[in-house]
Design a protein around this motif. Structure first.
Motif, PDB file in Angstrom:
ATOM      1  N   GLY A   1      -2.641  37.443  39.697  1.00 53.10           N
ATOM      2  CA  GLY A   1      -2.954  38.219  38.498  1.00 53.10           C
ATOM      3  C   GLY A   1      -2.880  37.430  37.206  1.00 53.10           C
ATOM      4  O   GLY A   1      -3.161  37.971  36.141  1.00 53.10           O
ATOM      5  N   ASP A   2      -2.484  36.159  37.287  1.00 54.73           N
ATOM      6  CA  ASP A   2      -2.452  35.309  36.093  1.00 54.73           C
ATOM      7  C   ASP A   2      -3.861  34.915  35.686  1.00 54.73           C
ATOM      8  O   ASP A   2      -4.795  34.980  36.485  1.00 54.73           O
ATOM      9  N   LYS A   3      -3.989  34.475  34.456  1.00 50.68           N
ATOM     10  CA  LYS A   3      -5.265  33.957  33.968  1.00 50.68           C
ATOM     11  C   LYS A   3      -5.136  32.448  33.811  1.00 50.68           C
ATOM     12  O   LYS A   3      -4.109  31.945  33.375  1.00 50.68           O
ATOM     13  N   ILE A   4      -6.191  31.747  34.202  1.00 48.61           N
ATOM     14  CA  ILE A   4      -6.220  30.290  34.078  1.00 48.61           C
ATOM     15  C   ILE A   4      -7.578  29.892  33.523  1.00 48.61           C
ATOM     16  O   ILE A   4      -8.599  30.498  33.857  1.00 48.61           O
ATOM     17  N   SER A   5      -7.562  28.891  32.635  1.00 45.63           N
ATOM     18  CA  SER A   5      -8.806  28.446  32.000  1.00 45.63           C
ATOM     19  C   SER A   5      -9.100  27.006  32.348  1.00 45.63           C
ATOM     20  O   SER A   5      -8.182  26.208  32.575  1.00 45.63           O
ATOM     21  N   MET A   6     -10.374  26.697  32.377  1.00 43.73           N
ATOM     22  CA  MET A   6     -10.814  25.310  32.525  1.00 43.73           C
ATOM     23  C   MET A   6     -12.005  25.095  31.611  1.00 43.73           C
ATOM     24  O   MET A   6     -12.762  26.037  31.319  1.00 43.73           O
ATOM     25  N   THR A   7     -12.146  23.858  31.149  1.00 41.88           N
ATOM     26  CA  THR A   7     -13.218  23.521  30.223  1.00 41.88           C
ATOM     27  C   THR A   7     -14.038  22.373  30.782  1.00 41.88           C
ATOM     28  O   THR A   7     -13.484  21.391  31.284  1.00 41.88           O
ATOM     29  N   VAL A   8     -15.349  22.501  30.674  1.00 39.89           N
ATOM     30  CA  VAL A   8     -16.287  21.456  31.079  1.00 39.89           C
ATOM     31  C   VAL A   8     -16.994  20.984  29.818  1.00 39.89           C
ATOM     32  O   VAL A   8     -17.573  21.794  29.087  1.00 39.89           O
ATOM     33  N   THR A   9     -16.932  19.676  29.562  1.00 42.10           N
ATOM     34  CA  THR A   9     -17.610  19.124  28.383  1.00 42.10           C
ATOM     35  C   THR A   9     -18.971  18.570  28.776  1.00 42.10           C
ATOM     36  O   THR A   9     -19.259  18.357  29.956  1.00 42.10           O
ATOM     37  N   GLY A  10     -19.804  18.340  27.777  1.00 43.85           N
ATOM     38  CA  GLY A  10     -21.127  17.779  28.017  1.00 43.85           C
ATOM     39  C   GLY A  10     -22.109  18.778  28.596  1.00 43.85           C
ATOM     40  O   GLY A  10     -23.044  18.408  29.302  1.00 43.85           O
ATOM     41  N   VAL A  11     -21.923  20.034  28.302  1.00 41.15           N
ATOM     42  CA  VAL A  11     -22.775  21.107  28.821  1.00 41.15           C
ATOM     43  C   VAL A  11     -24.054  21.194  27.978  1.00 41.15           C
ATOM     44  O   VAL A  11     -24.039  20.942  26.773  1.00 41.15           O
ATOM     45  N   ARG A  12     -25.143  21.559  28.627  1.00 39.03           N
ATOM     46  CA  ARG A  12     -26.409  21.771  27.897  1.00 39.03           C
ATOM     47  C   ARG A  12     -26.233  22.888  26.876  1.00 39.03           C
ATOM     48  O   ARG A  12     -25.552  23.873  27.134  1.00 39.03           O
ATOM     49  N   SER A  13     -26.912  22.740  25.765  1.00 37.48           N
ATOM     50  CA  SER A  13     -26.824  23.764  24.720  1.00 37.48           C
ATOM     51  C   SER A  13     -27.544  25.053  25.099  1.00 37.48           C
ATOM     52  O   SER A  13     -27.248  26.108  24.561  1.00 37.48           O
ATOM     53  N   ASP A  14     -28.471  24.962  26.043  1.00 37.03           N
ATOM     54  CA  ASP A  14     -29.266  26.140  26.408  1.00 37.03           C
ATOM     55  C   ASP A  14     -28.832  26.762  27.739  1.00 37.03           C
ATOM     56  O   ASP A  14     -29.599  27.501  28.355  1.00 37.03           O
ATOM     57  N   ILE A  15     -27.594  26.499  28.160  1.00 41.82           N
ATOM     58  CA  ILE A  15     -27.119  27.099  29.406  1.00 41.82           C
ATOM     59  C   ILE A  15     -27.146  28.623  29.266  1.00 41.82           C
ATOM     60  O   ILE A  15     -26.811  29.171  28.216  1.00 41.82           O
ATOM     61  N   SER A  16     -27.583  29.284  30.315  1.00 39.26           N
ATOM     62  CA  SER A  16     -27.746  30.742  30.240  1.00 39.26           C
ATOM     63  C   SER A  16     -26.511  31.461  30.794  1.00 39.26           C
ATOM     64  O   SER A  16     -25.702  30.881  31.527  1.00 39.26           O
ATOM     65  N   GLN A  17     -26.430  32.727  30.462  1.00 39.72           N
ATOM     66  CA  GLN A  17     -25.341  33.561  30.973  1.00 39.72           C
ATOM     67  C   GLN A  17     -25.395  33.628  32.491  1.00 39.72           C
ATOM     68  O   GLN A  17     -24.356  33.588  33.157  1.00 39.72           O
ATOM     69  N   ALA A  18     -26.595  33.699  33.046  1.00 40.32           N
ATOM     70  CA  ALA A  18     -26.754  33.764  34.506  1.00 40.32           C
ATOM     71  C   ALA A  18     -26.260  32.469  35.157  1.00 40.32           C
ATOM     72  O   ALA A  18     -25.604  32.514  36.210  1.00 40.32           O
ATOM     73  N   GLU A  19     -26.532  31.323  34.554  1.00 34.82           N
ATOM     74  CA  GLU A  19     -26.078  30.047  35.095  1.00 34.82           C
ATOM     75  C   GLU A  19     -24.550  29.940  35.055  1.00 34.82           C
ATOM     76  O   GLU A  19     -23.925  29.451  36.003  1.00 34.82           O
ATOM     77  N   VAL A  20     -23.964  30.402  33.969  1.00 35.47           N
ATOM     78  CA  VAL A  20     -22.503  30.381  33.846  1.00 35.47           C
ATOM     79  C   VAL A  20     -21.878  31.295  34.897  1.00 35.47           C
ATOM     80  O   VAL A  20     -20.909  30.920  35.569  1.00 35.47           O
ATOM     81  N   SER A  21     -22.429  32.469  35.069  1.00 31.76           N
ATOM     82  CA  SER A  21     -21.911  33.409  36.057  1.00 31.76           C
ATOM     83  C   SER A  21     -22.011  32.820  37.467  1.00 31.76           C
ATOM     84  O   SER A  21     -21.065  32.918  38.260  1.00 31.76           O
ATOM     85  N   THR A  22     -23.140  32.193  37.779  1.00 30.18           N
ATOM     86  CA  THR A  22     -23.328  31.563  39.088  1.00 30.18           C
ATOM     87  C   THR A  22     -22.342  30.419  39.288  1.00 30.18           C
ATOM     88  O   THR A  22     -21.758  30.269  40.374  1.00 30.18           O
ATOM     89  N   LEU A  23     -22.138  29.611  38.254  1.00 32.72           N
ATOM     90  CA  LEU A  23     -21.172  28.513  38.325  1.00 32.72           C
ATOM     91  C   LEU A  23     -19.778  29.046  38.622  1.00 32.72           C
ATOM     92  O   LEU A  23     -19.079  28.539  39.511  1.00 32.72           O
ATOM     93  N   MET A  24     -19.376  30.078  37.910  1.00 33.73           N
ATOM     94  CA  MET A  24     -18.047  30.649  38.115  1.00 33.73           C
ATOM     95  C   MET A  24     -17.912  31.251  39.516  1.00 33.73           C
ATOM     96  O   MET A  24     -16.879  31.085  40.166  1.00 33.73           O
TER      97      MET A  24
END
Length: 72
Positions: free
Chosen positions: A14-37
């Motif tokens: 039930g904890d929350k954990i975050s991670m960050t990816v640098t160098g991401v395209r500026s035009d990444i879509s919500q659908a791509e982010v959801s699929t990645l997650m």
């Protein structure tokens, strides 16, 4: 401009954990982010104190602009 993607997941405890990816395209879509997650959760390759990643919680794209000055 430099872009980074911050993703927050819920762990099996039930904890929350975050991670960050640098160098991401500026035009990444919500659908791509959801699929990645979804892929990150399905592959279950990250070890956390709270257990496995079980759900998506949030994501945000951050834009960073750096201006360097030659001061010599």
């Amino acid at each position: 401009m430099e872009y980074s993607l911050a993703m927050t997941f819920v762990t099996s405890s039930g904890d929350k954990i975050s991670m960050t990816v640098t160098g991401v395209r500026s035009d990444i879509s919500q659908a791509e982010v959801s699929t990645l997650m979804d892929t990150i959760i399905a592959k279950d390759i990250f070890l956390t104190k709270g257990g496995s990643l079980t759900a998506k919680y949030a994501a945000q794209l951050t834009e960073r602009q750096v201006t360097k000055f030659d001061v010599q």
